[in-house]
Scaffold this motif. Structure first.
Motif, PDB file in Angstrom:
ATOM      1  N   VAL A 132      58.104  55.188 106.929  1.00  0.00           N
ATOM      2  CA  VAL A 132      57.509  53.964 106.721  1.00  0.00           C
ATOM      3  C   VAL A 132      56.025  53.964 107.259  1.00  0.00           C
ATOM      4  N   THR A 133      55.140  54.047 106.179  1.00  0.00           N
ATOM      5  CA  THR A 133      53.827  54.233 106.507  1.00  0.00           C
ATOM      6  C   THR A 133      53.053  52.978 106.526  1.00  0.00           C
ATOM      7  N   ASN A 134      51.835  52.834 107.385  1.00  0.00           N
ATOM      8  CA  ASN A 134      51.135  51.655 107.258  1.00  0.00           C
ATOM      9  C   ASN A 134      49.988  51.902 106.506  1.00  0.00           C
ATOM     10  N   THR A 135      49.879  51.126 105.263  1.00  0.00           N
ATOM     11  CA  THR A 135      48.847  51.668 104.261  1.00  0.00           C
ATOM     12  C   THR A 135      47.558  51.502 104.792  1.00  0.00           C
ATOM     13  N   VAL A 136      47.209  50.264 105.386  1.00  0.00           N
ATOM     14  CA  VAL A 136      46.012  49.991 106.061  1.00  0.00           C
ATOM     15  C   VAL A 136      45.463  51.088 106.930  1.00  0.00           C
ATOM     16  N   GLU A 137      46.258  51.280 107.878  1.00  0.00           N
ATOM     17  CA  GLU A 137      45.923  52.311 108.793  1.00  0.00           C
ATOM     18  C   GLU A 137      45.717  53.826 108.517  1.00  0.00           C
ATOM     19  N   ALA A 138      46.560  54.194 107.336  1.00  0.00           N
ATOM     20  CA  ALA A 138      46.610  55.225 106.873  1.00  0.00           C
ATOM     21  C   ALA A 138      45.062  55.570 106.095  1.00  0.00           C
ATOM     22  N   GLU A 139      44.761  54.437 105.226  1.00  0.00           N
ATOM     23  CA  GLU A 139      43.437  54.460 104.499  1.00  0.00           C
ATOM     24  C   GLU A 139      42.408  54.637 105.468  1.00  0.00           C
ATOM     25  N   ARG A 140      42.517  53.805 106.753  1.00  0.00           N
ATOM     26  CA  ARG A 140      41.351  53.819 107.401  1.00  0.00           C
ATOM     27  C   ARG A 140      41.095  55.232 108.145  1.00  0.00           C
ATOM     28  N   GLY A 216      50.801  48.716 113.181  1.00  0.00           N
ATOM     29  CA  GLY A 216      49.589  49.526 113.399  1.00  0.00           C
ATOM     30  C   GLY A 216      49.600  50.212 114.877  1.00  0.00           C
ATOM     31  N   GLU A 217      50.571  50.204 115.493  1.00  0.00           N
ATOM     32  CA  GLU A 217      50.589  50.932 116.756  1.00  0.00           C
ATOM     33  C   GLU A 217      50.818  52.460 116.652  1.00  0.00           C
ATOM     34  N   ALA A 218      51.132  52.709 115.222  1.00  0.00           N
ATOM     35  CA  ALA A 218      51.224  54.204 114.800  1.00  0.00           C
ATOM     36  C   ALA A 218      50.995  53.889 113.246  1.00  0.00           C
ATOM     37  N   VAL A 219      50.980  55.195 112.737  1.00  0.00           N
ATOM     38  CA  VAL A 219      50.495  55.281 111.060  1.00  0.00           C
ATOM     39  C   VAL A 219      51.952  55.362 110.286  1.00  0.00           C
ATOM     40  N   VAL A 220      52.633  56.422 111.045  1.00  0.00           N
ATOM     41  CA  VAL A 220      54.097  56.638 110.329  1.00  0.00           C
ATOM     42  C   VAL A 220      55.220  56.377 111.078  1.00  0.00           C
ATOM     43  N   VAL A 238      53.119  48.012 104.527  1.00  0.00           N
ATOM     44  CA  VAL A 238      53.984  49.318 104.526  1.00  0.00           C
ATOM     45  C   VAL A 238      54.453  49.739 103.329  1.00  0.00           C
ATOM     46  N   VAL A 239      54.361  51.015 103.379  1.00  0.00           N
ATOM     47  CA  VAL A 239      55.139  51.775 101.994  1.00  0.00           C
ATOM     48  C   VAL A 239      56.230  52.638 102.582  1.00  0.00           C
ATOM     49  N   THR A 240      57.378  52.448 101.973  1.00  0.00           N
ATOM     50  CA  THR A 240      58.442  53.336 102.350  1.00  0.00           C
ATOM     51  C   THR A 240      58.538  54.594 101.518  1.00  0.00           C
ATOM     52  N   THR A 241      58.622  55.790 101.960  1.00  0.00           N
ATOM     53  CA  THR A 241      58.732  57.116 101.321  1.00  0.00           C
ATOM     54  C   THR A 241      60.031  57.748 101.634  1.00  0.00           C
ATOM     55  N   PHE A 242      60.381  58.641 100.675  1.00  0.00           N
ATOM     56  CA  PHE A 242      61.412  59.372 101.240  1.00  0.00           C
ATOM     57  C   PHE A 242      61.130  60.860 101.241  1.00  0.00           C
TER      58      PHE A 242
END
Lengths: 339, 365, 583
Positions: A132-140, A216-220, A238-242
């Motif tokens: 589970v990845t936080n897209t906002v933080e990942a982009e930032r 947002g306390e972590a990215v993934v 968030v986006v979920t990937t496998f």
């Protein structure tokens, strides 16, 4: 005389206040299902069994397991519901499980149940690792969304991953177990060593990494798919990937606890837990259920969820669980959340 | 009233009380007649409060017997002894009005509200507090509080009234007034009363009989004048009033007391004891003269100081007894005497020790 | 003659010599001692003995301790715990001293408001301290992100010792402040006049008069802060991250691994410094008695622009911090998705799809706090009355007194764990004879929760009651005895009405603490009776921080409401009391 009556009144008030309410038609259910799933299913149960009062103790897989084992000599629970099959195998080894063949057993897929004729445990659904990845933080932070186990050990994720502690979390264990099964023990531990470098902290709950990522306390958050989808529905970015190597998975299963007086309500509950009505509800959020729920694969999951799941050797996992956890704790315990 | 009742109403027989290793009371015995007012007097820590508490049943004695109206009450709890107690602090219940304080012990017996109110009115009238019944203790003056405490203690018509330093918390003026009032009240009610005090004036003015205690022992038991006039020991003599002491030798044949070249004639009925003795005289018994008076027991003295003390003057003198040595001596003379003699500091004068006013005590080892 | 007398005495009817009152009181004091032994000593013995057996009930002596001290991660926790609590104590006592000094020795305005704000953390579960810190200093915290990017932010690296220390300082600051306020108020003004008349400098006066004057208060404050920080696990659980301390170790062992034996071992290790601190404090308090007896003149502060200005700034700053702290928590509990969707609403107050029991848990907590307040106050006050106001039986009364203040040294976690062992035991076997456990039925009921709270908060309540009772004339009981009035009538007609302010204070104390506490009850609650504070812990575990924050706010609101109610009642009582104290 008055003083006596005062003391008596006080005593009476105490007794009245402290008396517990032991009512008939009540069962105690231990479960590791998610907090937001339980009320949905129980509402269905209430409709068909209004007389049975279900008390739920919900905690993470490892804690439910530890609690069950600790109460071995004086079991409290009547039924275990939706708890990792590997954990139930442990309880079974401790002689705590009463074999029971619930209604609808004949519909259950072979890999979702204990192979005994009268099974010791019966699965209701499978859950699997998801990132589970936080897209906002990942982009930032200009981080790509991780797509594989291999991605997770890239230096860019250093201090940005949160993962559940396999000792207390079922999700944590199935992920570690999958890595060890996929890569073999030696390479697996070497991989986990590298992963440890990137981990911010280990949580005791399998859902908390996803929730922390959502906040947002972590990215993934290395978590499980259901969690990510629910959070997205709530509005979290968030986006979920496998992992493309394949997801670790386990069966959430039910078992009847061996006690002096096994309540008929407990069996009724186990029968219901496999019924088509509730299976339909399971299937709304989980793609793989004990038998086809009749629902399409929920949004976000791979088209063929079964193909995403690794070839999991439950017996190996259950047999080696204690050893794996001990090794894991010795290597990485310093970064665990309390509990 | 039968004769036995009038003779011994209360008797305390050989009472001893220990607190751990400390002996608070040692072999104390005394009696009281019905209606008698006893005062127990002594320095702090002498055991006077302990004896009161033993009589009340608050600190049961270890040995000895307390008898009230001929009945042994030694093992009876305070609630059964039928005694009224007034404490130094009064211990008035602050959340109850004066009326309710007085009524406190009556409620259980007087269920009828009218009868209760009447009785309380009577008690308040007895202590002169008719108007203050509805006030709370903190709204009353110290003297009024004391009266409420007294009325409360008297409410159940106790067999015995026990007063523990009842006046010590009050101003001097109120104290003097209340002394007379309490005395009059107990007399009127014929109430047998024991009062503990450290104030000798209080004891002298109120009591029929004074019991002097020292270090857990009863050292003298007698009427105020007995005790003042014939103290049994230097301790009593100095505790009650003041006294000049001189130690020396007693010549029993000539009935003279010697110290150095000093010789004092003693004209008092004292049965002879050993040679070593202490002669004593109260300051007010010494006469001071400035004319050339002569005769037995007239001594040349050096006056150091004359101190004005209102009704009397205190004259501080030195009495030479040979070899340049002197004895300190104080005399209290009336203002009139002081005027007539014109005595003043740093002069010489004559001190006259009347032979019948000189006390003699055994020298203490 | 003497024989005849004795015969006459013996012939008296028994009813006249039998002191029913005295025997009743004796029986009641004995009952009080027995109850304290049953709820304090026996569970502790059970806990100690548990630490000497392995998980299968085989006696292993000190083997568990050997295992504990040879496990590096566990051993490290001792050092961590000491470090965190010492640092907390130093900061808290310093801040608390300055604050208390401002409230008692300066002429700053708004003292009531400052005091009220400084006391706010007393009403919150310590878990909230951690949660609010996440919203302030976490990776997405207000400060870390500079108010959502409005200003440059900075990351203090919250998780770990930093977070724990900040939380514990917030938790212990009001306690230090309150204790030191009392101590500073008690100091004698004449000493200052003497010091000033001798021309001593301000620093010298501070060192020679102020500090020695509050010495015992200071010792008490240090003791209380240390123990609270040393034994709290709410905040470390939330913001401790990978930083393990003893309190969280107990929790991890017992709840996480269901290893009760190791939990017992860690509990005993946790007990050692707390008991030591307790002993030191008791010795100090005993010495203090002589000091207060001298009649002192209360100090009236004189205005001083510079000093008052400094302290006004200081108090405003601290109060604003506390206010900001709670405001952040309140705000965060209303935000839809922190920090991405800042719409406000009551989503998190619905507790749908979160664990812990939601409003059921909240109202259970309210119920539990009410029972604890009512039963606890009655038991505490009556026990204190018996111990303080009875004659004789010195040894028994002193023992009871000691047993009453002993719980001060017992951390909630230890009480909770000891209670599991004690009340869950089916019975005890001594030399072949099995005694069934008469208290077993209490296990997993509301009763054990209330009991654990009463014991956990017993000592402070007991001391409050004792202090109030000491102010009453010690002859009240004697007077009523001499008037033949049974003691229970005087108890209800005089003692209780006069002590009503203290009784209300005790009830409020029990309520507020029972509402907020998590440490003892987390081991004792059952599935039937979820509790708000446990729900906060569980929701935090599951990562549902916003609902956990919302539940914490509910607890704070309930406590503030009860505090306001207490204020109202106290005012009413005081108005009535003034009738008897007005001159």
């Amino acid at each position: 005389m008055k003083r006596c009556s005062f003391v008596a009144a006080l005593a009476a008030a105490l007794v009245l206040m402290l008396s517990s309410l032991a009512l008939a038609g009540e069962i105690l259910v231990y479960t590791a299902l998610e907090d937001d799933e339980i009320p949905v299913y129980l509402d269905i149960f209430k409709k068909s069994h209004p007389d049975i009062d279900v008390k739920i103790i919900r905690d993470s897989t490892g804690i439910v397991t530890a609690k069950l084992l600790a109460e071995k000599d004086n079991p409290q629970a009547d039924v275990v519901w939706g708890t990792a099959a590997t954990s139930l195998m442990l309880c079974d080894q401790a002689g705590m499980v009463e074999p029971y063949a619930p209604k609808y057993l004949d519909k259950v897929a072979a890999n979702m149940r204990d192979s005994s004729k009268v099974p010791h445990w019966v699965g209701i659904k499978a859950w699997m690792t998801g990132f589970v990845t936080n897209t906002v933080e990942a982009e930032r932070l200009k981080m790509p969304i991780p797509q594989s186990y291999a991605d997770l050990i890239k230096p860019i994720y250093k201090g940005q991953l949160i993962m559940p502690n396999p000792a207390s979390s079922g999700t944590g264990f199935l992920t570690v177990s999958a890595i060890l099964q996929l890569m073999g023990e030696e390479k697996g531990w070497a991989y986990l060593d590298k992963l440890h470098e990137n981990i911010l902290r280990y949580t005791h709950s399998g859902s908390k990494p996803a929730k922390l990522a959502g906040a947002g306390e972590a990215v993934v958050g290395i978590s499980f798919a259901y969690r990510g989808f629910m959070q997205k529905a709530k509005g979290e970015p968030v986006v979920t990937t496998f992992p493309k190597e394949g997801s670790g998975w386990d069966v959430e299963a039910n078992a009847l606890i061996k006690k002096k007086d096994i309540k008929p309500e407990a069996k009724a509950f186990l029968d219901w837990a496999l019924s088509p009505e509730v299976m339909q509800a399971y299937g709304k959020v989980y793609p793989v259920t004990a038998y086809p729920s009749g629902n399409p694969v929920p949004d976000g999951y791979p088209k063929d969820p079964a193909a995403q799941m690794i070839k999991n050797d439950f017996n190996w996992a259950a047999k080696n669980r204690t050893r794996i956890l001990k090794e894991w704790s010795a290597r990485y315990d310093g970064k665990s959340d309390p509990k | 009233m039968t004769s036995t009742e009038s003779e011994t109403y209360l008797s305390v027989e050989r009472v001893t009380k220990r607190f751990g290793a400390f002996t608070a009371l040692s072999d104390v015995s005394f009696t009281a007649r019905r209606g008698e007012f006893l005062s127990i007097l002594g320095p702090s820590g002498c055991g006077k409060t302990t004896i009161l508490r033993a009589v009340a049943g608050l600190e049961p004695q270890d040995e000895g017997v307390v008898r009230l109206k001929g009945r042994d009450v030694s093992t009876m709890p305070v609630s059964k002894r039928h005694v009224g107690i007034v404490f130094q602090s009064y211990a008035l219940f602050p959340n109850l009005s004066a009326r309710d304080n007085v009524a406190y012990g009556l409620r259980k017996d007087l269920k009828d509200r009218r009868a209760l109110a009447e009785r309380v009115d009577k008690l308040l009238a007895l202590v002169g507090l008719e108007a203050a019944g509805n006030k709370y203790p903190s709204q009353l003056s110290g003297g009024q509080q004391q009266r409420v405490a007294l009325a409360r203690a008297l409410a159940l018509s106790p067999d015995l009234l026990l007063l523990d330093e009842p006046l010590s918390a009050l101003d001097a003026q109120v104290r003097v007034m209340l002394r007379a009032e309490i005395r009059a009240l107990t007399q009127r009610l014929g109430m047998t009363t024991i009062m503990v005090t450290h104030d000798q004036e209080e004891a002298m003015t109120m009591a029929d009989r004074i019991l002097i205690m020292n270090q857990g022992r009863l050292v003298q038991n007698g009427s105020p004048s007995d005790i003042y006039e014939a103290p049994a020991s230097p301790f009593v003599a100095s505790f009650i009033g003041s006294m000049n002491f001189v130690s020396g030798d007693m010549h029993w044949d000539s009935r003279t007391f010697h110290r150095g070249n000093l010789s004092v004639k003693i004209d008092r009925d004292v049965s002879p004891f050993g040679k070593e003795a202490v002669a004593a005289i109260r300051p007010e018994d010494i006469r001071v003269s400035t004319n050339g008076e002569a005769g037995p027991n007239v001594f040349e003295v050096e006056v150091d100081n004359v101190e004005y003390r209102g009704p009397v003057y205190r004259v501080t003198m030195r009495l030479p007894f040979g070899g340049g040595q002197t004895l300190p001596l104080v005399a209290d003379i009336t203002a009139d005497q002081a005027r007539r003699t014109g005595v003043s500091g740093r002069t010489r004068a004559k001190a006259i020790l009347p032979a019948d006013r000189v006390h003699l005590f055994r020298a203490e080892a | 003659m003497a024989q005849a007398n004795q015969a006459a005495g013996a012939a008296l009817p028994a009813a006249d010599t039998f002191d029913r009152e005295l025997w009743l009181k004796r029986a009641l004091i004995l009952l009080v001692s027995a109850w304290l032994v049953a709820v304090v000593i026996l569970p502790l013995i059970q806990l100690l003995s548990k630490s000497l057996f392995d998980n299968h009930g085989v006696f292993v002596g000190l083997a568990n301790y050997v295992e504990y001290f040879t496990t590096p991660e566990l051993r490290r926790s001792i050092g961590n715990s000491v470090f965190v609590s010492v640092t907390t104590t130093v900061i808290s006592v310093t801040l608390g001293f300055l604050f208390a000094y401002a409230l008692t020795r300066t002429c700053i305005p708004l003292k009531g408001a400052f005091r009220g704000l400084a006391m706010m953390p007393l009403f919150a579960p310590t878990l909230l301290n951690g949660i609010a810190l996440i919203y302030l200093f976490g990776r997405k915290g207000l400060i870390t992100r500079g108010f959502f990017g409005a200003i440059p932010g900075f990351d203090i690296g919250l998780y770990g010792s930093t977070g724990i220390i900040i939380s514990e300082v917030i938790f212990t600051f009001p306690q230090a402040m309150l204790i030191l306020s009392v101590a500073l108020r008690m100091t004698d003004a004449r000493l200052y006049e003497a010091s000033q008349s001798m021309g001593a400098s301000r620093l010298r006066t501070f060192l020679t008069v102020t500090l020695p004057g509050v010495k015992y208060g200071l010792i008490s404050a240090i003791f209380v802060c240390f123990i609270l920080a040393f034994t709290d696990f709410g905040a470390p659980k939330v913001v401790g991250g990978q930083y393990n301390i003893l309190a969280t170790d107990i929790y991890k062992q017992v709840i996480g691994q269901q290893n009760f034996t190791m939990g017992a071992v860690v509990s005993v290790v946790l007990l050692i410094p707390t008991v030591l601190a307790f002993v030191v404090d008791r010795i100090a308090q005993r010495r203090q008695v002589a000091l207060i007896q001298a009649k002192s003149v209360p100090l009236t502060p004189k205005p001083d622009k510079q000093v008052d200005g400094f302290y006004l700034a200081y108090c405003s700053f601290i109060s604003l911090l506390i206010l900001a702290f709670f405001a952040t928590a309140a705000y965060a509990s209303l935000v839809k998705v922190w920090p991405y969707k800042l719409e406000l609403g009551l989503w998190h107050y619905q507790f749908r799809g979160t664990g812990g029991g939601g409003y059921g848990a909240f109202f259970n907590s309210v119920r539990m706090a009410c029972y604890s307040a009512v039963v606890g106050t009655a038991v505490t006050f009556f026990s204190a009355y018996l111990i303080e106001k009875s004659r004789g039986m010195r040894a028994l009364r002193q023992t009871s007194y000691f047993l009453s203040i002993l719980p001060l040294a017992l951390p909630g976690l230890v009480i909770g764990l000891a209670y599991i062992f004690f009340f869950n035991a089916p019975g005890w076997t001594f030399g072949g004879i099995t005694i069934p456990n008469p208290f077993n039925w209490l296990y997993a009921t509301m009763g054990i929760l209330v009991l654990s709270n009463i014991v956990h908060f017993y000592s402070v309540s007991f001391l409050t009651a004792t202090t109030a009772l000491k102010q009453l004339d010690k002859e009240f009981e004697t007077v009523s005895e001499s008037l033949g009035v049974p003691f229970h009538i005087t108890f209800f007609r005089v003692t209780v009405p006069v002590c009503l302010p203290a009784i209300l204070e005790i009830a409020m104390y029990y309520f507020v603490n029972s509402m907020a506490t998590v440490s003892a009850v987390i081991f004792l609650y059952s599935a039937d009776i979820p509790l708000a504070s446990v729900a906060i812990a569980n929701m935090d575990d599951a990562g549902d921080i916003a609902p956990a924050c919302a539940m914490s706010m509910l607890v704070v609101l309930a406590n503030v409401a009860v505090r306001l109610l207490y204020g109202l009642l106290t005012r009413k009582v005081n108005r009535r009391t003034q009738a008897w104290t007005r001159r």
